[in-house]
Scaffold this active site. Structure first.
Site, PDB file in Angstrom:
ATOM      1  N   ASN A   3      -0.820  16.333-121.263  1.00 37.42           N
ATOM      2  CA  ASN A   3      -1.541  15.163-120.766  1.00 37.42           C
ATOM      3  C   ASN A   3      -1.090  14.747-119.369  1.00 37.42           C
ATOM      4  O   ASN A   3      -1.748  13.942-118.710  1.00 37.42           O
ATOM      5  CB  ASN A   3      -1.324  14.010-121.761  1.00 37.42           C
ATOM      6  CG  ASN A   3      -1.751  12.672-121.231  1.00 37.42           C
ATOM      7  OD1 ASN A   3      -2.937  12.355-121.190  1.00 37.42           O
ATOM      8  ND2 ASN A   3      -0.783  11.853-120.816  1.00 37.42           N
ATOM      9  N   TYR A  51      -8.674  18.601-108.084  1.00 37.09           N
ATOM     10  CA  TYR A  51      -8.515  18.155-109.472  1.00 37.09           C
ATOM     11  C   TYR A  51      -9.511  18.872-110.389  1.00 37.09           C
ATOM     12  O   TYR A  51      -9.153  19.361-111.467  1.00 37.09           O
ATOM     13  CB  TYR A  51      -8.726  16.647-109.504  1.00 37.09           C
ATOM     14  CG  TYR A  51      -8.608  15.982-110.854  1.00 37.09           C
ATOM     15  CD1 TYR A  51      -7.374  15.811-111.463  1.00 37.09           C
ATOM     16  CD2 TYR A  51      -9.742  15.480-111.500  1.00 37.09           C
ATOM     17  CE1 TYR A  51      -7.263  15.163-112.689  1.00 37.09           C
ATOM     18  CE2 TYR A  51      -9.639  14.833-112.714  1.00 37.09           C
ATOM     19  CZ  TYR A  51      -8.400  14.674-113.310  1.00 37.09           C
ATOM     20  OH  TYR A  51      -8.301  14.039-114.513  1.00 37.09           O
ATOM     21  N   ALA A  78     -11.058  21.746-109.947  1.00 37.67           N
ATOM     22  CA  ALA A  78     -10.757  23.169-110.072  1.00 37.67           C
ATOM     23  C   ALA A  78      -9.617  23.395-111.059  1.00 37.67           C
ATOM     24  O   ALA A  78      -9.662  24.321-111.886  1.00 37.67           O
ATOM     25  CB  ALA A  78     -10.398  23.751-108.705  1.00 37.67           C
ATOM     26  N   ALA A  79      -8.590  22.562-110.986  1.00 33.56           N
ATOM     27  CA  ALA A  79      -7.464  22.699-111.912  1.00 33.56           C
ATOM     28  C   ALA A  79      -7.904  22.420-113.344  1.00 33.56           C
ATOM     29  O   ALA A  79      -7.545  23.144-114.282  1.00 33.56           O
ATOM     30  CB  ALA A  79      -6.341  21.750-111.508  1.00 33.56           C
ATOM     31  N   LYS A  80      -8.692  21.369-113.521  1.00 35.52           N
ATOM     32  CA  LYS A  80      -9.098  20.976-114.861  1.00 35.52           C
ATOM     33  C   LYS A  80     -10.076  21.970-115.491  1.00 35.52           C
ATOM     34  O   LYS A  80     -10.072  22.170-116.711  1.00 35.52           O
ATOM     35  CB  LYS A  80      -9.723  19.576-114.828  1.00 35.52           C
ATOM     36  CG  LYS A  80      -8.720  18.447-114.589  1.00 35.52           C
ATOM     37  CD  LYS A  80      -7.664  18.382-115.680  1.00 35.52           C
ATOM     38  CE  LYS A  80      -6.904  17.059-115.645  1.00 35.52           C
ATOM     39  NZ  LYS A  80      -5.824  17.024-116.683  1.00 35.52           N
TER      40      LYS A  80
END
Length: 329
Positions: free
Chosen positions: A106, A171, A173-175
């Site tokens: 998280n 953000y 792209a990472a997620k």
């Protein structure tokens, strides 16, 4: 009709970013229902700034709250964004409780900005804590789960990744990378009793507070739908945590899924492939053919949801067979 309570007695859970916001709620609720919890939090704010030296860390505060209610928990301040830190987090669980059953990744923060202006720090720091951390904590946790023949892994993705949000390219792209991880890891986990899913939450965590890097382009909020006041009361952690608790429970057999918990609406999110247009097998199409058939290619009235690479081939094979047999539509 009475319902059997979801319990986690004997289970050991790791929650990254558990010092505040949604992560704190997950840790408290898991402990309340019997889990032993590793409360992992680096002790920084949403900009990555360290807490005041000598003060009680947010992770320690959560542990104190759990223990005062009769639960079991330990604090861990290692960074999930490094391989050494990820290994140390899992080792903390093994040292304190002897096993790992649940991993909820998280932890995270934001570095919003226009795409063309993002610095290496804004890109790499986001990739490290959101995407790479899922490997750094996930790999040793997965190995421990395999030894026990059981596990539940829940990764935190985002609506920004699946649906888009300006000034959040790093953000998003990472997620969305986490969705790819869910797709592949869920297949690896099947033989070992390990379920892997992703959550797209909308709660009241630190990422929505004024001290975070919540920079947006001018006028963006003008596009917010009318009537948001009708659902605002449900945009709280209490309307996210129940989905989390279900997905990481032993009774849940769900795996390879993405789920939205947004303003009291709980929904499966999926990636599908439209039936599309099947070209002539003997004559490769020209670009003009693609143009001519774009309406069919874009038509999502019929679609499939492949759960592995080979699944995408099945409707194509079926369509080709139907054409050869003179049954194509």
């Amino acid at each position: 009709m009475s319902r059997a309570e979801l319990r986690y007695d004997g289970r050991v859970a790791i929650v990254t970013g558990a010092g505040s916001g949604l992560g704190r709620d997950y840790a408290l609720n898991l402990a309340k229902r019997g889990a032993s919890v590793v409360v992992n939090d680096l002790g920084v704010d949403t900009r990555g700034r360290q807490a005041a030296e000598g003060s009680e860390s947010s992770a320690q505060a959560v542990v104190r709250e759990i223990e005062s209610a009769g639960g079991k928990a330990v604090a861990c301040h290692e960074s999930c964004a490094t391989r050494a830190g990820g290994a140390a987090i899992v080792q903390a669980a093994l040292d304190a409780f002897g096993r790992v059953d649940i991993l909820i990744h998280n932890a995270g923060f934001l570095r919003n900005g226009p795409f063309e202006s993002l610095t290496d720090e804004q890109i790499h720091s986001i990739m490290d804590v959101h995407l790479l951390a899922a490997f750094y904590v996930g790999q040793p946790a997965f190995a421990a789960m395999k030894q026990n023949g059981y596990g539940r892994i829940l990764l935190t993705s985002s609506a920004s990744a699946f649906f888009g949000m300006p000034w959040q390219t790093n953000y998003a792209a990472a997620k969305l990378g986490l969705a790819g991880l869910v797709n592949a890891l869920s297949l690896e986990g099947q033989a070992h009793g390990i379920n892997v899913n992703a959550l797209l939450p909308t709660g009241s965590g630190r990422l929505g507070k004024g001290d975070s890097d919540m920079d947006w382009p001018d006028g963006l909020m003008a596009s917010v739908p009318a009537g948001m006041e009708l659902i605002a009361p449900q945009m709280r952690n209490e309307f996210v945590t129940p989905m989390v608790m279900w997905l990481v429970n032993e009774r849940s057999k769900t795996t390879h899924g993405y789920y939205s918990a947004t303003a009291g609406r709980f929904s499966r999110i999926f990636i599908g492939a439209a039936r599309g247009w099947l070209s002539d097998a003997m004559n490769p199409p020209m670009p003009e053919d693609i143009e001519e058939h774009m309406a069919e290619i874009d038509d999502i009235s019929r679609y499939d949801i492949p759960l592995k690479v080979f699944d995408e081939f099945e409707p194509i094979v079926a369509a080709q067979r139907a054409l050869l047999e003179g049954k194509g539509d």
